[in-house]
Write a protein that holds these residues in place. Structure first.
Motif, PDB file in Angstrom:
ATOM      1  N   LEU A  92       0.830  -1.208   0.000  1.00 23.26           N
ATOM      2  CA  LEU A  92       0.000   0.000   0.000  1.00 23.26           C
ATOM      3  C   LEU A  92       0.860   1.252   0.000  1.00 23.26           C
ATOM      4  CD1 LEU A  92      -3.082  -0.343   2.387  1.00 23.26           C
ATOM      5  CD2 LEU A  92      -3.070   0.088  -0.060  1.00 23.26           C
ATOM      6  N   ASP A  93       1.877   1.296   0.830  1.00 22.87           N
ATOM      7  CA  ASP A  93       2.767   2.455   0.882  1.00 22.87           C
ATOM      8  C   ASP A  93       3.429   2.693  -0.473  1.00 22.87           C
ATOM      9  OD1 ASP A  93       2.090   2.904   3.521  1.00 22.87           O
ATOM     10  OD2 ASP A  93       3.947   2.060   4.339  1.00 22.87           O
ATOM     11  N   ALA A  94       3.864   1.617  -1.138  1.00 21.98           N
ATOM     12  CA  ALA A  94       4.474   1.743  -2.466  1.00 21.98           C
ATOM     13  C   ALA A  94       3.452   2.270  -3.473  1.00 21.98           C
ATOM     14  CB  ALA A  94       5.043   0.405  -2.923  1.00 21.98           C
ATOM     15  N   MET A  95       2.216   1.816  -3.366  1.00 20.86           N
ATOM     16  CA  MET A  95       1.178   2.266  -4.284  1.00 20.86           C
ATOM     17  C   MET A  95       0.818   3.725  -4.019  1.00 20.86           C
ATOM     18  SD  MET A  95      -0.348   1.193  -6.951  1.00 20.86           S
ATOM     19  CE  MET A  95      -0.524  -0.578  -7.013  1.00 20.86           C
ATOM     20  N   PHE A  96       0.785   4.126  -2.751  1.00 24.92           N
ATOM     21  CA  PHE A  96       0.524   5.533  -2.432  1.00 24.92           C
ATOM     22  C   PHE A  96       1.608   6.419  -3.037  1.00 24.92           C
ATOM     23  CE2 PHE A  96      -1.798   4.361   1.770  1.00 24.92           C
ATOM     24  CZ  PHE A  96      -2.936   4.002   1.056  1.00 24.92           C
TER      25      PHE A  96
END
Length: 139
Positions: A92-96
């Protein structure tokens, strides 16, 4: 365990040949994967453990004529054997980060009311659940 979080690009099809149990809802078809990875505004992050896909996060940018661009997190899946190890949070952090790089000002995701694990993950990232009703049409 050393899980690598990686964004897939067109041509990375070989990385998705070995997939752990319950990462995706259905088997990944090469033609669908290629179409997804070559479509503008479509993004796929995977978690790899020794060359095996153990997690995935898919997202699409929604652009509007009257609102800010937003990143819709379409899918988050981690094989049961790899859950509760921070993999979904890292994806999720990478996608954000991708969303911010693409000019998105918001990201959103939905899940079922009884999906306690997903709700816990999303709320741990600072989100607050909103009331939502969804309708599905067969085309």
């Amino acid at each position: 365990m050393n899980v690598e979080i990686r964004r897939l690009y067109a041509g990375d099809d070989a990385l998705v040949k070995r997939i752990a149990e319950d990462v995706f809802d259905e088997p990944v078809r090469p033609d669908r994967l290629a179409a997804y990875l070559t479509s503008p505004g479509h993004f796929l992050i995977v978690a790899l453990d020794d060359g095996i896909v153990v997690g995935q996060c898919a997202a699409v940018i929604h652009r509007h004529p009257d609102k800010v661009s937003e990143l819709y997190i379409d899918e988050v899946g981690v094989s049961p054997a790899f859950q509760r190890q921070g993999i979904a949070r890292k994806m999720l952090d990478a996608m954000f980060m991708i969303g911010r790089e693409q000019g998105c000002e918001e990201a959103w995701v939905g899940t079922e009311p009884d999906n306690v694990a997903a709700r816990s993950l999303y709320e741990s990232r600072g989100a607050v659940a909103e009331p939502f009703v969804m309708y599905v049409y067969r085309l």
